[in-house]
Design a protein around this motif. Sequence first.
Motif, PDB file in Angstrom:
ATOM      1  N   PRO A   1       0.798  -1.223   0.000  1.00  0.00           N
ATOM      2  CA  PRO A   1       0.000   0.000   0.000  1.00  0.00           C
ATOM      3  C   PRO A   1       0.831   1.274   0.000  1.00  0.00           C
ATOM      4  O   PRO A   1       1.967   1.293   0.463  1.00  0.00           O
ATOM      5  N   SER A   2       0.235   2.301  -0.545  1.00  0.00           N
ATOM      6  CA  SER A   2       0.844   3.623  -0.574  1.00  0.00           C
ATOM      7  C   SER A   2       1.218   4.047   0.844  1.00  0.00           C
ATOM      8  O   SER A   2       0.400   3.965   1.752  1.00  0.00           O
ATOM      9  N   GLY A   3       2.458   4.477   1.046  1.00  0.00           N
ATOM     10  CA  GLY A   3       2.901   4.962   2.348  1.00  0.00           C
ATOM     11  C   GLY A   3       3.528   3.896   3.230  1.00  0.00           C
ATOM     12  O   GLY A   3       3.967   4.179   4.345  1.00  0.00           O
ATOM     13  N   VAL A   4       3.631   2.668   2.715  1.00  0.00           N
ATOM     14  CA  VAL A   4       4.167   1.581   3.551  1.00  0.00           C
ATOM     15  C   VAL A   4       5.688   1.649   3.677  1.00  0.00           C
ATOM     16  O   VAL A   4       6.269   1.111   4.621  1.00  0.00           O
ATOM     17  N   GLY A   5       6.334   2.322   2.704  1.00  0.00           N
ATOM     18  CA  GLY A   5       7.799   2.448   2.770  1.00  0.00           C
ATOM     19  C   GLY A   5       8.540   1.767   1.630  1.00  0.00           C
ATOM     20  O   GLY A   5       9.743   1.519   1.736  1.00  0.00           O
ATOM     21  N   LYS A   6       7.867   1.495   0.526  1.00  0.00           N
ATOM     22  CA  LYS A   6       8.523   0.822  -0.613  1.00  0.00           C
ATOM     23  C   LYS A   6       9.682   1.664  -1.158  1.00  0.00           C
ATOM     24  O   LYS A   6      10.788   1.159  -1.322  1.00  0.00           O
ATOM     25  N   SER A   7       9.404   2.938  -1.449  1.00  0.00           N
ATOM     26  CA  SER A   7      10.458   3.799  -2.010  1.00  0.00           C
ATOM     27  C   SER A   7      11.629   3.915  -1.045  1.00  0.00           C
ATOM     28  O   SER A   7      12.783   3.861  -1.459  1.00  0.00           O
ATOM     29  N   THR A   8      11.312   4.080   0.232  1.00  0.00           N
ATOM     30  CA  THR A   8      12.367   4.225   1.251  1.00  0.00           C
ATOM     31  C   THR A   8      13.277   2.990   1.231  1.00  0.00           C
ATOM     32  O   THR A   8      14.506   3.113   1.195  1.00  0.00           O
TER      33      THR A   8
ATOM     34  N   ARG B   1       1.982   7.327   8.602  1.00  0.00           N
ATOM     35  CA  ARG B   1       3.120   7.527   7.695  1.00  0.00           C
ATOM     36  C   ARG B   1       2.718   8.353   6.476  1.00  0.00           C
ATOM     37  O   ARG B   1       3.462   9.244   6.053  1.00  0.00           O
TER      38      ARG B   1
ATOM     39  N   ARG C   1       4.195  12.053   5.575  1.00  0.00           N
ATOM     40  CA  ARG C   1       4.946  12.337   4.347  1.00  0.00           C
ATOM     41  C   ARG C   1       4.551  13.684   3.759  1.00  0.00           C
ATOM     42  O   ARG C   1       5.314  14.283   2.994  1.00  0.00           O
TER      43      ARG C   1
ATOM     44  N   ASN D   1       7.038  -3.865   7.355  1.00  0.00           N
ATOM     45  CA  ASN D   1       7.904  -2.714   7.611  1.00  0.00           C
ATOM     46  C   ASN D   1       7.450  -2.002   8.882  1.00  0.00           C
ATOM     47  O   ASN D   1       6.737  -1.011   8.827  1.00  0.00           O
ATOM     48  N   ASP D   2       7.889  -2.562  10.019  1.00  0.00           N
ATOM     49  CA  ASP D   2       7.611  -1.920  11.309  1.00  0.00           C
ATOM     50  C   ASP D   2       8.837  -1.059  11.603  1.00  0.00           C
ATOM     51  O   ASP D   2       8.872   0.121  11.283  1.00  0.00           O
ATOM     52  N   ASN D   3       9.884  -1.681  12.150  1.00  0.00           N
ATOM     53  CA  ASN D   3      11.150  -0.970  12.310  1.00  0.00           C
ATOM     54  C   ASN D   3      11.882  -0.989  10.968  1.00  0.00           C
ATOM     55  O   ASN D   3      12.082  -2.061  10.389  1.00  0.00           O
ATOM     56  N   LEU D   4      12.272   0.178  10.487  1.00  0.00           N
ATOM     57  CA  LEU D   4      12.860   0.265   9.142  1.00  0.00           C
ATOM     58  C   LEU D   4      14.127  -0.576   9.001  1.00  0.00           C
ATOM     59  O   LEU D   4      14.297  -1.283   8.005  1.00  0.00           O
TER      60      LEU D   4
HETATM   61  N1  LIG Z   1       9.745   1.701   9.059  1.00  0.00           N
HETATM   62  C1  LIG Z   1       9.341   2.980   9.017  1.00  0.00           C
HETATM   63  N2  LIG Z   1       9.060   3.620  10.162  1.00  0.00           N
HETATM   64  C2  LIG Z   1       8.637   4.910  10.136  1.00  0.00           C
HETATM   65  N3  LIG Z   1       8.470   5.649   9.022  1.00  0.00           N
HETATM   66  C3  LIG Z   1       8.730   5.041   7.848  1.00  0.00           C
HETATM   67  C4  LIG Z   1       9.185   3.690   7.780  1.00  0.00           C
HETATM   68  N4  LIG Z   1       9.367   3.373   6.481  1.00  0.00           N
HETATM   69  C5  LIG Z   1       9.043   4.477   5.768  1.00  0.00           C
HETATM   70  N5  LIG Z   1       8.670   5.486   6.585  1.00  0.00           N
HETATM   71  C6  LIG Z   1       8.191   6.834   6.189  1.00  0.00           C
HETATM   72  O1  LIG Z   1       6.853   6.663   5.735  1.00  0.00           O
HETATM   73  C7  LIG Z   1       6.579   7.535   4.629  1.00  0.00           C
HETATM   74  C8  LIG Z   1       6.120   6.709   3.436  1.00  0.00           C
HETATM   75  O2  LIG Z   1       7.245   5.995   2.906  1.00  0.00           O
HETATM   76  P1  LIG Z   1       7.474   5.822   1.339  1.00  0.00           P
HETATM   77  O3  LIG Z   1       8.792   5.149   1.157  1.00  0.00           O
HETATM   78  O4  LIG Z   1       7.235   7.106   0.632  1.00  0.00           O
HETATM   79  O5  LIG Z   1       6.276   4.788   0.989  1.00  0.00           O
HETATM   80  P2  LIG Z   1       5.742   4.193  -0.378  1.00  0.00           P
HETATM   81  O6  LIG Z   1       6.862   4.335  -1.383  1.00  0.00           O
HETATM   82  O7  LIG Z   1       5.440   2.768  -0.084  1.00  0.00           O
HETATM   83  O8  LIG Z   1       4.531   4.983  -0.724  1.00  0.00           O
HETATM   84  C9  LIG Z   1       7.836   8.334   4.378  1.00  0.00           C
HETATM   85  O9  LIG Z   1       7.707   9.595   5.004  1.00  0.00           O
HETATM   86  C10 LIG Z   1       8.943   7.495   5.020  1.00  0.00           C
HETATM   87  O10 LIG Z   1      10.009   8.287   5.461  1.00  0.00           O
END
Ligand SMILES: Nc1ncnc2c1ncn2[C@@H]1O[C@H](COP(=O)(O)OP(=O)(O)O)[C@@H](O)[C@H]1O
Length: 197
Positions: free
Chosen positions: A12-19, A133, A137, A171-174
Amino acid sequence: MAGPRPVVCSGPSGVGKSTLLKKLMKEYEGVFGFSISHTTRKPRPGEKDGTDYHYVTREVMQAGIDNGDFIESAEFSGNLYGTSKAAVQEVQSKNLICLLDIDMQGVKNIKKTDLNPMFISIQPPSMEILEKRLRGRKTESEESLQKRLQTAKIEMEFSKEPGVFDVIIVNDNLDDAYVKLKETLKDEIDKVKKMSS
Ligand SMILES: Nc1ncnc2c1ncn2[C@@H]1O[C@H](COP(=O)(O)OP(=O)(O)O)[C@@H](O)[C@H]1O
Ligand SMILES: Nc1nc2c(ncn2[C@@H]2O[C@H](COP(=O)(O)OP(=O)(O)O)[C@@H](O)[C@H]2O)c(=O)[nH]1
């Protein structure tokens, strides 16, 4: 000859895929290459055309789709997104592991092709944390945020279907999620490193 096996990351959007994917590409330069999708959504502050996405109009994108330039494409939250054949070829021609960040529809459609990637699902610890999250963002309007959260519920149900994903990473703890991602890809990373040494 086909290069290393591509890797699809979905969730899902905001889960942290890009990160997670950006971390991976930074640590393993010369191992991974990102499949740069096309999209009709507007760039966010900090995003670069030709790096994060190819930003195009709906007319241009639709013409490309009609012309058969795309492996898959989908409508997500009011915009078109798609993986062009050229995007994947660009990465594979360099013998890099091709990383694709695509939605649930993309996962379904890629399964019908001969790309044969590994499918990884990135999941949030809870819907509450996902919302936090996405809000944190600060990229979405309230309307866009609500749309993404609605879609997230459907995506979460889909990811539970057996056999869709090879690996599920919460993706709980990064740092923990990143270690799990690296462990999942270790064999492929080693293969590419060996080939290029
Ligand atoms: N494990 C994490 N714990 C806390 N915040 C996170 C974690 N992983 C990602 N984030 C933050 O959550 C937001 C969404 O991450 P993002 O990589 O943009 O998600 P996606 O690409 O899946 O939409 C960003 O602000 C990012 O910094
Ligand atoms: N099917 C498909 N989905 C894509 C593609 N590129 C990105 N997406 C997905 O589109 C959704 C929205 O992406 P984006 O607007 O960047 O928002 P974000 O996920 O919140 O960062 C995400 O689920 C992406 O995985 C693509 O080429 N094809």
